[in-house]
Each structure stands twice: as structure tokens, then as C-alpha cells.
Design an enzyme around this catalytic site. Structure first.
Site, short mmCIF file in Angstrom:
data_model
loop_
_atom_site.label_atom_id
_atom_site.label_comp_id
_atom_site.label_asym_id
_atom_site.label_seq_id
_atom_site.Cartn_x
_atom_site.Cartn_y
_atom_site.Cartn_z
N TYR A 142 28.24 21.31 42.78
CA TYR A 142 29.44 21.32 42.09
C TYR A 142 30.26 23.19 43.23
O TYR A 142 31.71 22.48 43.30
CB TYR A 142 29.06 22.87 41.18
CG TYR A 142 31.15 23.02 40.31
CD1 TYR A 142 31.32 22.41 39.45
CD2 TYR A 142 30.52 24.66 40.44
CE1 TYR A 142 32.18 22.91 39.41
CE2 TYR A 142 31.63 24.98 40.02
CZ TYR A 142 32.71 24.17 39.25
OH TYR A 142 34.16 24.68 38.48
N GLU A 147 32.29 29.45 41.85
CA GLU A 147 31.47 29.24 42.13
C GLU A 147 31.20 29.15 43.81
O GLU A 147 30.41 28.80 44.73
CB GLU A 147 30.78 28.66 41.59
CG GLU A 147 30.16 28.43 40.22
CD GLU A 147 28.77 29.41 40.24
OE1 GLU A 147 27.98 28.99 41.28
OE2 GLU A 147 28.63 29.88 38.88
N SER A 189 37.08 27.28 41.96
CA SER A 189 35.69 27.78 40.52
C SER A 189 35.47 29.46 41.56
O SER A 189 34.37 29.27 42.94
CB SER A 189 34.97 26.84 40.43
OG SER A 189 33.88 27.79 40.26
#
Length: 326
Positions: A141, A131, A129
Site C-alpha cells: 500500500y 503510511e 497517505s
């Protein structure tokens, strides 16, 4: 089972799982897909999974995964399952670490054992990801995805497994669950256009993301495991838009005017440590894979709105016809 063109896709009933399974089947692969035991969404999503051997599997069940790969002897494993909401990850950090991080370490260990036992050419794809590299990257996450990426690197460099991680930037489709802000917006635009709602409540509209089409991104996933030498790559469009841009595109697609008259902003919806901008450089991906996105940001949003309008008019929430671009 004799090793063949079997691909195992974890999380096959999710957005990416559906698109990937259909892409693999179109390419002649036999697809085995896992779903979370007792997941109520599986029944509804089954309309998209014709031709997929669907099996129930808990990501935390390491022995069960070992038995699964021993039975099917897949030559491709795509790990798309896990906890996918950045915002909700703050509420369940231990669970997120277990299913997004620890489970990946166990999967890779099982695949190394499978390869060593049978000599199979098994290749592993991990959905990473954007992120992970966001400023601070502090969400549970993001941290769980960092752990999974490290596990892939160890499996590749220390144990010689053909394993890769794709840094996936945001990608959307009509199958995006309604708990995500993108789908919340397209559904609201459709509802307002049909006179069934009068407003939509949102948080920060200034965040910027690189939004692409899930159908494009799964083709990159397949291509990454076809490389002779495994390498981690970024999958994105290379163009960022704000959430306000997405809101405007959705309302335009629904035939509405300026969305500002319909938006109620709620500070409570702001996520902790939300990265303001996540930009991507896909030059290496273009060069190595020969891949580039084929669907524009506006077309992605327009398809989502078109399908949400049809859902509301027909009362049919899921249909294979919804995957066909207009």
C-alpha cells in the site's frame, strides 16, 4: 459539455467520497462520482449520494477514464478511489500497485491531454497517505502511494498540470467500513453495551496514529485545489493517540467501564511491519490554507459509537441522519 463547475470524484461511494461529494454540492458544484463496477456496497451507500451523478468505472480502464473526462470536462478531479487497506495490501500487491499507482499515472496523462486539447483549467487532487513516510514504508500500500505521489509531481513540474497530493493521516466517521480496526472497535463497544457481544478480539493496542474526522479533511481537500499555486500539504490534527486510547474512548462513549475486561488479544492480527507511531506537523497547512480540524478525537469516536448503537437498535445500517454530529 461546456466546461463548468463540474467535479469528478473517484471512489464516491467510499467514506471520503461521500463526505467530499456532499461538501462540493453544498458549495454549488455539480458532482460526478465513479464507483467500482459490481461493487455490492454501492447500493447501500447510495442513500448518501443524493444529487451525485454516479457512473461505473474500473480504475484500470485508462480509455474509459479518458472518455469520462472528455464527456464531463471536469475542472476538478479528486482521486479517492483505490485499495485502502494497508494490512490487506500484503495479500494482493500486484492489484494494489495497479489501482493505486499505475492508474494514477494514466489519469494524469488523460488530464494533460484534456487540458492541451481544450485549454481547460483542470485541477487534480491525489489522496496520499501518512503510511508513505512510515518507518520502512514497506507495505505494498505504502509503495503504491509513493508511486502515485511521484506521478503527481511529474505531472505538475514537467507538464504544468495543477496537481497536488495530500498526505492524509487517519480520519474516521460512521461510514468507516467494518473491516477497519477503528470501526471494529466502535461496533464492538456498541454490541457489548447492548448485550449482543461479550468481547472483542484485537492485535497490537500500542500503535499510535493521528486520528481526525473525515468531514474536516474533505474541506482541506477542496481548499487545496483552490490555491493559486499547487502544493502538497499534510492533512491531520497534529495530535496522536494509541489504539488503546481509541478503545477507551469508544467504551466510555458506550457507557461501559474499563475495556480491558472485554479485550482478547490475538498475535495473528498483528500486521507485518506495522509502524508504531505516525505523527504529523500541520503548521504549513494551517498557514497556507487557513484550515484546522474542528472535531476532537473523542467526538469522532463518540459519533461512531452513537451511530453503531443506532444501527443495532434500528436494524438500519445506512441513513443520511448518521452523518449529523450529535
Amino acid at each position: 459539455m461546456t466546461p463548468s463547475r463540474v467535479a469528478l470524484v473517484t471512489g464516491v461511494a467510499g467514506q471520503d467520497g461521500v463526505y467530499l461529494a456532499r461538501e462540493l454540492i453544498a458549495r454549488g458544484w455539480q458532482v460526478v462520482g465513479t464507483v467500482r463496477p459490481g461493487d455490492p456496497a454501492v447500493t447501500a451507500m447510495s442513500v448518501y449520494l443524493s444529487g451525485v451523478e454516479v457512473v461505473s468505472h474500473d480504475l484500470c480502464d485508462a480509455a474509459g477514464f479518458g472518455s469520462l473526462v472528455e464527456l464531463w470536462r471536469p475542472s476538478r478531479v479528486f482521486n479517492l478511489a483505490g485499495f485502502s487497506s494497508v494490512g490487506a495490501s500484503w495479500d494482493q500487491p500486484d492489484l494494489v500497485e495497479e489501482v493505486n499507482g499505475v492508474a494514477v499515472e494514466r489519469m494524469l496523462a488523460s488530464l494533460v491531454e484534456l487540458r492541451d486539447r481544450h485549454g481547460d483549467d483542470v485541477r487534480f487532487f491525489q489522496a496520499g497517505s501518512a503510511e508513505e513516510s512510515a518507518p520502512g514504508a514497506s507495505s505494498p500500500y505504502a509503495q503504491s502511494k509513493v508511486r502515485a505521489r511521484a506521478a503527481v509531481s511529474v505531472a505538475r513540474e514537467a507538464f504544468g498540470l495543477h496537481a497536488v497530493t495530500a498526505t492524509l493521516h487517519n480520519h474516521e466517521s460512521p461510514l468507516r467500513p467494518r473491516r477497519f480496526v477503528t470501526r471494529k472497535i466502535t461496533r464492538a463497544a456498541a454490541s457489548i453495551a447492548l448485550g449482543r457481544a461479550s468481547s472483542v478480539t484485537l492485535g497490537n493496542l500500542d500503535v499510535s496514529r493521528d486520528w481526525g474526522a473525515a468531514a474536516d479533511y474533505v474541506r482541506a481537500m477542496v481548499a487545496m485545489l483552490e490555491l493559486d499555486t499547487p502544493r502538497d500539504l499534510v492533512v491531520a490534527t497534529g495530535v496522536t493517540h494509541t489504539l488503546h486510547d481509541l478503545l477507551a474512548a469508544a467504551f466510555a462513549a458506550a457507557g461501559l467501564g474499563d475495556p480491558s475486561a472485554y479485550v482478547v488479544q490475538d498475535p495473528a492480527l498483528l500486521r507485518p511491519a506495522d509502524a508504531p507511531t505516525l505523527a504529523a506537523d500541520i503548521s504549513e497547512t494551517r498557514r497556507v490554507l487557513g484550515w484546522k480540524p474542528s472535531t476532537s478525537f473523542e467526538d469522532v469516536v463518540a459519533q461512531m459509537v452513537r451511530v453503531d448503537l443506532e444501527r443495532l437498535r434500528s436494524g438500519v445500517e445506512e441513513s443520511p441522519a448518521y452523518l449529523t454530529p450529535s
